[in-house]
Design a protein around this motif. Structure first.
Motif, PDB file in Angstrom:
ATOM      1  N   ALA A 359       9.857 -18.551  -3.268  1.00 49.18           N
ATOM      2  CA  ALA A 359       9.378 -17.189  -3.518  1.00 49.18           C
ATOM      3  C   ALA A 359       8.371 -17.211  -4.651  1.00 49.18           C
ATOM      4  O   ALA A 359       8.471 -18.029  -5.575  1.00 49.18           O
ATOM      5  CB  ALA A 359      10.542 -16.264  -3.868  1.00 49.18           C
ATOM      6  N   LEU A 360       7.412 -16.308  -4.573  1.00 49.82           N
ATOM      7  CA  LEU A 360       6.382 -16.193  -5.612  1.00 49.82           C
ATOM      8  C   LEU A 360       5.974 -14.730  -5.726  1.00 49.82           C
ATOM      9  O   LEU A 360       5.650 -14.086  -4.723  1.00 49.82           O
ATOM     10  CB  LEU A 360       5.170 -17.056  -5.260  1.00 49.82           C
ATOM     11  N   THR A 361       5.998 -14.215  -6.933  1.00 45.94           N
ATOM     12  CA  THR A 361       5.463 -12.881  -7.191  1.00 45.94           C
ATOM     13  C   THR A 361       4.624 -12.943  -8.451  1.00 45.94           C
ATOM     14  O   THR A 361       4.805 -13.838  -9.288  1.00 45.94           O
ATOM     15  CB  THR A 361       6.590 -11.830  -7.304  1.00 45.94           C
ATOM     16  N   ASN A 362       3.691 -12.025  -8.592  1.00 41.55           N
ATOM     17  CA  ASN A 362       2.754 -12.064  -9.715  1.00 41.55           C
ATOM     18  C   ASN A 362       3.322 -11.358 -10.936  1.00 41.55           C
ATOM     19  O   ASN A 362       3.895 -10.271 -10.848  1.00 41.55           O
ATOM     20  CB  ASN A 362       1.418 -11.430  -9.321  1.00 41.55           C
ATOM     21  N   GLY A 363       3.143 -11.980 -12.099  1.00 35.88           N
ATOM     22  CA  GLY A 363       3.630 -11.394 -13.338  1.00 35.88           C
ATOM     23  C   GLY A 363       3.037 -10.029 -13.624  1.00 35.88           C
ATOM     24  O   GLY A 363       3.682  -9.177 -14.243  1.00 35.88           O
ATOM     25  N   GLY A 364       1.803  -9.795 -13.172  1.00 34.82           N
ATOM     26  CA  GLY A 364       1.165  -8.505 -13.398  1.00 34.82           C
ATOM     27  C   GLY A 364       1.847  -7.361 -12.690  1.00 34.82           C
ATOM     28  O   GLY A 364       1.633  -6.192 -13.036  1.00 34.82           O
ATOM     29  N   GLY A 387       5.740  -0.096  -5.286  1.00 35.61           N
ATOM     30  CA  GLY A 387       6.185   0.098  -3.913  1.00 35.61           C
ATOM     31  C   GLY A 387       5.762  -1.010  -2.977  1.00 35.61           C
ATOM     32  O   GLY A 387       5.717  -0.821  -1.752  1.00 35.61           O
ATOM     33  N   ASN A 388       5.448  -2.195  -3.538  1.00 35.87           N
ATOM     34  CA  ASN A 388       5.025  -3.311  -2.690  1.00 35.87           C
ATOM     35  C   ASN A 388       6.137  -3.751  -1.747  1.00 35.87           C
ATOM     36  O   ASN A 388       7.314  -3.758  -2.107  1.00 35.87           O
ATOM     37  CB  ASN A 388       4.603  -4.508  -3.543  1.00 35.87           C
ATOM     38  N   GLN A 389       5.734  -4.154  -0.555  1.00 31.96           N
ATOM     39  CA  GLN A 389       6.671  -4.630   0.456  1.00 31.96           C
ATOM     40  C   GLN A 389       6.794  -6.157   0.390  1.00 31.96           C
ATOM     41  O   GLN A 389       5.839  -6.857   0.059  1.00 31.96           O
ATOM     42  CB  GLN A 389       6.198  -4.218   1.850  1.00 31.96           C
ATOM     43  N   ILE A 390       7.976  -6.645   0.719  1.00 33.06           N
ATOM     44  CA  ILE A 390       8.209  -8.091   0.759  1.00 33.06           C
ATOM     45  C   ILE A 390       7.817  -8.613   2.135  1.00 33.06           C
ATOM     46  O   ILE A 390       8.214  -8.044   3.159  1.00 33.06           O
ATOM     47  CB  ILE A 390       9.683  -8.419   0.489  1.00 33.06           C
ATOM     48  N   VAL A 391       7.049  -9.676   2.146  1.00 32.88           N
ATOM     49  CA  VAL A 391       6.681 -10.319   3.407  1.00 32.88           C
ATOM     50  C   VAL A 391       6.954 -11.813   3.292  1.00 32.88           C
ATOM     51  O   VAL A 391       7.023 -12.361   2.185  1.00 32.88           O
ATOM     52  CB  VAL A 391       5.197 -10.088   3.771  1.00 32.88           C
ATOM     53  N   PHE A 461       0.926  -7.431  -1.482  1.00 30.41           N
ATOM     54  CA  PHE A 461      -0.315  -7.458  -2.256  1.00 30.41           C
ATOM     55  C   PHE A 461      -0.879  -8.874  -2.309  1.00 30.41           C
ATOM     56  O   PHE A 461      -2.056  -9.114  -2.019  1.00 30.41           O
ATOM     57  CB  PHE A 461      -0.026  -6.916  -3.659  1.00 30.41           C
ATOM     58  N   LEU A 462      -0.035  -9.839  -2.645  1.00 24.65           N
ATOM     59  CA  LEU A 462      -0.491 -11.229  -2.704  1.00 24.65           C
ATOM     60  C   LEU A 462      -0.743 -11.789  -1.310  1.00 24.65           C
ATOM     61  O   LEU A 462      -1.687 -12.559  -1.099  1.00 24.65           O
ATOM     62  CB  LEU A 462       0.537 -12.093  -3.437  1.00 24.65           C
ATOM     63  N   ALA A 463       0.103 -11.407  -0.353  1.00 28.39           N
ATOM     64  CA  ALA A 463      -0.057 -11.915   1.010  1.00 28.39           C
ATOM     65  C   ALA A 463      -1.394 -11.510   1.609  1.00 28.39           C
ATOM     66  O   ALA A 463      -1.948 -12.214   2.462  1.00 28.39           O
ATOM     67  CB  ALA A 463       1.082 -11.410   1.893  1.00 28.39           C
ATOM     68  N   ALA A 464      -1.919 -10.379   1.147  1.00 25.30           N
ATOM     69  CA  ALA A 464      -3.215  -9.907   1.648  1.00 25.30           C
ATOM     70  C   ALA A 464      -4.383 -10.458   0.839  1.00 25.30           C
ATOM     71  O   ALA A 464      -5.529 -10.084   1.069  1.00 25.30           O
ATOM     72  CB  ALA A 464      -3.247  -8.384   1.634  1.00 25.30           C
ATOM     73  N   GLY A 465      -4.092 -11.348  -0.119  1.00 24.41           N
ATOM     74  CA  GLY A 465      -5.167 -11.959  -0.902  1.00 24.41           C
ATOM     75  C   GLY A 465      -5.380 -11.329  -2.254  1.00 24.41           C
ATOM     76  O   GLY A 465      -6.342 -11.666  -2.951  1.00 24.41           O
ATOM     77  N   GLY A 466      -4.482 -10.392  -2.667  1.00 29.09           N
ATOM     78  CA  GLY A 466      -4.622  -9.757  -3.967  1.00 29.09           C
ATOM     79  C   GLY A 466      -4.452 -10.737  -5.109  1.00 29.09           C
ATOM     80  O   GLY A 466      -3.830 -11.797  -4.962  1.00 29.09           O
ATOM     81  N   ASP A 467      -5.020 -10.387  -6.282  1.00 29.75           N
ATOM     82  CA  ASP A 467      -4.998 -11.252  -7.466  1.00 29.75           C
ATOM     83  C   ASP A 467      -5.578 -12.629  -7.156  1.00 29.75           C
ATOM     84  O   ASP A 467      -5.182 -13.638  -7.745  1.00 29.75           O
ATOM     85  CB  ASP A 467      -3.580 -11.383  -8.036  1.00 29.75           C
ATOM     86  N   GLU A 468      -6.506 -12.657  -6.195  1.00 33.04           N
ATOM     87  CA  GLU A 468      -7.237 -13.872  -5.809  1.00 33.04           C
ATOM     88  C   GLU A 468      -6.340 -14.946  -5.179  1.00 33.04           C
ATOM     89  O   GLU A 468      -6.697 -16.124  -5.164  1.00 33.04           O
ATOM     90  CB  GLU A 468      -8.005 -14.432  -7.010  1.00 33.04           C
ATOM     91  N   THR A 470      -6.202 -15.850  -2.288  1.00 31.78           N
ATOM     92  CA  THR A 470      -6.897 -15.800  -0.999  1.00 31.78           C
ATOM     93  C   THR A 470      -6.359 -16.816   0.002  1.00 31.78           C
ATOM     94  O   THR A 470      -6.541 -16.645   1.212  1.00 31.78           O
ATOM     95  CB  THR A 470      -8.397 -16.041  -1.209  1.00 31.78           C
ATOM     96  N   MET A 471      -5.703 -17.862  -0.486  1.00 29.99           N
ATOM     97  CA  MET A 471      -5.170 -18.886   0.426  1.00 29.99           C
ATOM     98  C   MET A 471      -4.085 -18.322   1.344  1.00 29.99           C
ATOM     99  O   MET A 471      -3.818 -18.867   2.413  1.00 29.99           O
ATOM    100  CB  MET A 471      -4.629 -20.087  -0.364  1.00 29.99           C
ATOM    101  N   PHE A 472      -3.463 -17.197   0.954  1.00 32.14           N
ATOM    102  CA  PHE A 472      -2.429 -16.601   1.793  1.00 32.14           C
ATOM    103  C   PHE A 472      -3.014 -15.748   2.920  1.00 32.14           C
ATOM    104  O   PHE A 472      -2.334 -15.462   3.906  1.00 32.14           O
ATOM    105  CB  PHE A 472      -1.498 -15.727   0.950  1.00 32.14           C
ATOM    106  N   GLY A 473      -4.260 -15.311   2.742  1.00 30.57           N
ATOM    107  CA  GLY A 473      -4.853 -14.379   3.697  1.00 30.57           C
ATOM    108  C   GLY A 473      -5.017 -14.931   5.104  1.00 30.57           C
ATOM    109  O   GLY A 473      -5.117 -14.172   6.068  1.00 30.57           O
ATOM    110  N   GLN A 474      -5.031 -16.257   5.246  1.00 31.03           N
ATOM    111  CA  GLN A 474      -5.242 -16.868   6.564  1.00 31.03           C
ATOM    112  C   GLN A 474      -3.978 -16.883   7.416  1.00 31.03           C
ATOM    113  O   GLN A 474      -4.034 -17.158   8.615  1.00 31.03           O
ATOM    114  CB  GLN A 474      -5.730 -18.308   6.378  1.00 31.03           C
ATOM    115  N   TYR A 475      -2.829 -16.576   6.796  1.00 32.22           N
ATOM    116  CA  TYR A 475      -1.561 -16.689   7.516  1.00 32.22           C
ATOM    117  C   TYR A 475      -1.063 -15.329   7.992  1.00 32.22           C
ATOM    118  O   TYR A 475      -1.080 -14.355   7.226  1.00 32.22           O
ATOM    119  CB  TYR A 475      -0.490 -17.313   6.612  1.00 32.22           C
TER     120      TYR A 475
END
Length: 589
Positions: A359-364, A387-391, A461-468, A470-475
């Motif tokens: 699991a990984l979430t952003n400190g921000g 209100g971010n969703q877990i994916v 947020f991160l899964a869509a490429g947020g906080d840069e 971007t490597m997750f956006g391809q999946y």
């Protein structure tokens, strides 16, 4: 020749003295031929801090300060530089409507939207803006047809002074809010938009003010420094986004005064400007804090409105979800630069609900701490207000490493993308170049296989490429599991008592093969007789930092300067102190 970014030579006074001077200055301006006095009150990064709490003055006290200044000088403007309507449950439970209602009562004249204004989505922000009694302005937010979605500027005439006020929003919003929130808009170059607006305003106004939610971080490509360096003709730049505290403002080579109040209603900014024949003759900037405003009466209407809103939310927020025997660390400077026990708890909650490998979430995305004792639903929502969703995603090991490299690229500096992780551990070599800092990366107890596929749980947020990231956006998404706050509540309820520790999931350690410099041998010095202890040795006084303290405030209380405390304590960043930290004070003469 003026040196860049000189500190303005003005003194921060107590509020009583400030108001006395404001009244006197206004009277002087009225009697002196052609001189007019304008006061600009400003806030930024309030993040829905609605009530008085330690150094946080809350909306009612801030409104009381506004009232006092308006009474002293009717020629007063009140401006906000963004990130006001999101950040605590006071706002998030009702999609920002509560803060919008309160700001209407406070009497703002204009605000610029910050990145967090977009957290409810662009459509919701536009809906809220329609209900405001003052304009939301930004010149660099455009729709897909390249039309500006907000007014770029307004012109207000005050006692014959024509004031142009324009707004700018950080282009970082494109990846600092969920991409869905801004999918219909783009953020254009602040410098180009500012230049165009200033060119348009110069012949129409006596004074030009920028409301810029850009910040002063060097890591931000489009910051306020860049704008004022490139664009001449901006008299005042009211800044936000980086939570920077400027006690007296900064003056640029282009003669632009930059001001910023820090964060969370801890200060109200005051800028006094005198003009004669349409030309500025004098400017002064200062801040008003909780101590300065001790004798100010909070605005009654705002007090009543805040109480009404809080009362309506009490039932939901007071629900107990569990206990903790330890304080859960979510301070901004901690979660954005290091492993914390709260970061571990949240990451483990993601694993609990998804059964993913890591699991990984952003400190921000972690916005507050939780005190030892009972944990309520309100506290959890304050920690995770977005209100971010877990994916879940099925990703290559190499992309997990790339994600971690992105998160630690600014280490040891704080960064919102800093990863809080579960199911894995790694080491950071800060001496290595960004992109090559992560080593000894393990999933569980085994070294990661860069070619293997792993299931990672993260937020949308991160899964869509947020906080840069971007490597997750391809999946494609492998699964969705509700919101982060719901998962954390469920996990705490499962545990009963949540007592996480810092386990060494993230360590700073030189990579193998890195040479460690050895000190040169030194000759043994001649032994010296030990000095005899004095009969009454002086003990160096120490101050323990409390929540809401600033170095400037500590210095004022102890009769010294923040510069002296910075040097005495070898502080690299005087704006970064934290509760429990020991600050050495100058010995009394």
């Amino acid at each position: 020749m003026r040196k860049p970014w000189n500190w303005l030579l003005s003194t921060v006074l107590s509020l009583a003295l400030v108001l006395g001077l404001a009244s006197g200055a206004a009277a002087e301006g009225n009697t002196e031929q052609g001189v007019k006095h304008l006061t600009i009150l400003h806030t930024n990064d309030m993040h829905a801090r609605s009530i008085e709490n330690g150094a946080e003055m809350g909306f009612a006290k801030v409104a009381g300060i506004f009232d006092s200044y308006r009474k002293a000088n009717p020629n007063t403007l009140v401006l906000d530089a963004g990130d006001a309507i999101h950040g605590t449950t006071f706002a998030t439970l009702v999609g920002g409507q509560s803060v919008a209602d309160v700001m209407n009562l406070m009497g703002y004249d204009a605000m610029a939207p910050g990145n967090h204004e977009f957290n409810y989505g662009t459509d919701r922000l536009l809906e809220l803006a329609k209900g405001l009694k003052f304009p939301v302005i930004s010149g660099n937010v455009r729709d897909k047809q390249n039309d500006q979605i907000f007014k770029p500027y307004i012109i207000k005439e005050i006692d014959g002074i024509k004031v142009g006020i324009f707004g700018l929003s950080t282009p970082e919003t494109a990846y600092k809010t969920h991409p869905i929130n801004v999918e219909k808009i783009t953020f254009t170059d602040p410098v180009k938009e500012a230049q165009s607006i200033v060119d348009e305003l110069q012949d129409q106004t006596d004074l030009i003010i920028a409301l810029g939610h850009l910040g002063m971080d060097k890591s931000s490509e489009d910051n306020s420094f860049k704008v004022v360096k490139a664009v001449k003709g901006i008299d005042l730049f009211v800044d936000g986004h980086s939570h920077t505290l400027l006690e007296k403002g900064l003056l640029s080579d282009n003669d632009t005064l930059i001001v910023s109040t820090g964060e969370y209603t801890q200060h109200v900014g005051v800028v006094d400007i005198w003009l004669q024949d349409g030309k500025i003759t004098k400017r002064e900037a200062k801040l008003i804090n909780q101590e300065d405003s001790a004798n100010i009466t909070p605005n009654e209407s705002v007090t009543a409105k805040v109480a009404e809103i809080i009362k309506a939310q009490e039932v939901i927020l007071a629900e107990k979800v569990g206990n903790t025997s330890v304080a859960l660390e979510g301070a901004r400077e901690k979660v954005r630069a290091s492993e914390t026990n709260l970061g571990n708890l949240i990451a483990d909650a993601l694993l609990f609900v998804t059964k993913a490998d890591v699991a990984l979430t952003n400190g921000g995305g972690i916005r507050a701490s939780i005190d030892q004792g009972v944990i309520t639903k309100g506290e959890v929502i304050t920690v995770l207000p977005f209100g971010n969703q877990i994916v879940t995603l099925k990703v290559k090991g190499a992309d997990i490493k790339s994600a971690l490299e992105n998160g630690v690229s600014d280490y040891p500096n704080a960064k919102g993308a800093f990863p809080q992780v579960g199911g894995m551990s790694f080491k950071i070599d800060p001496a290595a170049a960004p992109g090559s800092r992560v080593h000894d990366l393990k999933v569980g107890s085994k070294a990661i296989d860069l070619q293997a596929e792993y299931t990672i749980a993260t937020n949308d947020f991160l899964a869509a490429g947020g906080d840069e990231y971007t490597m997750f956006g391809q999946y494609p998404q492998a699964g969705m599991y509700g919101s982060l706050d719901e998962a954390l509540i469920a996990y705490i309820q499962e545990l009963g008592s949540a007592d996480p520790k810092v386990e060494g999931r993230i360590k700073e350690y030189a990579a193998p093969g890195t040479a460690t410099p050895q000190p040169e041998p030194k000759p043994n010095p001649e032994p010296k007789p030990e000095p005899k202890p004095e009969s009454n040795p002086e003990v160096q006084p120490v101050y323990i930092v409390k929540k809401g303290d600033t170095l400037w405030g500590i210095a004022r209380k102890h009769g010294t300067t923040w510069q002296a405390l910075r040097d005495l304590n070898h502080l690299k960043n005087p704006n970064l102190i934290f509760p429990g930290q020991k600050i050495i004070l100058p010995a009394k003469a």
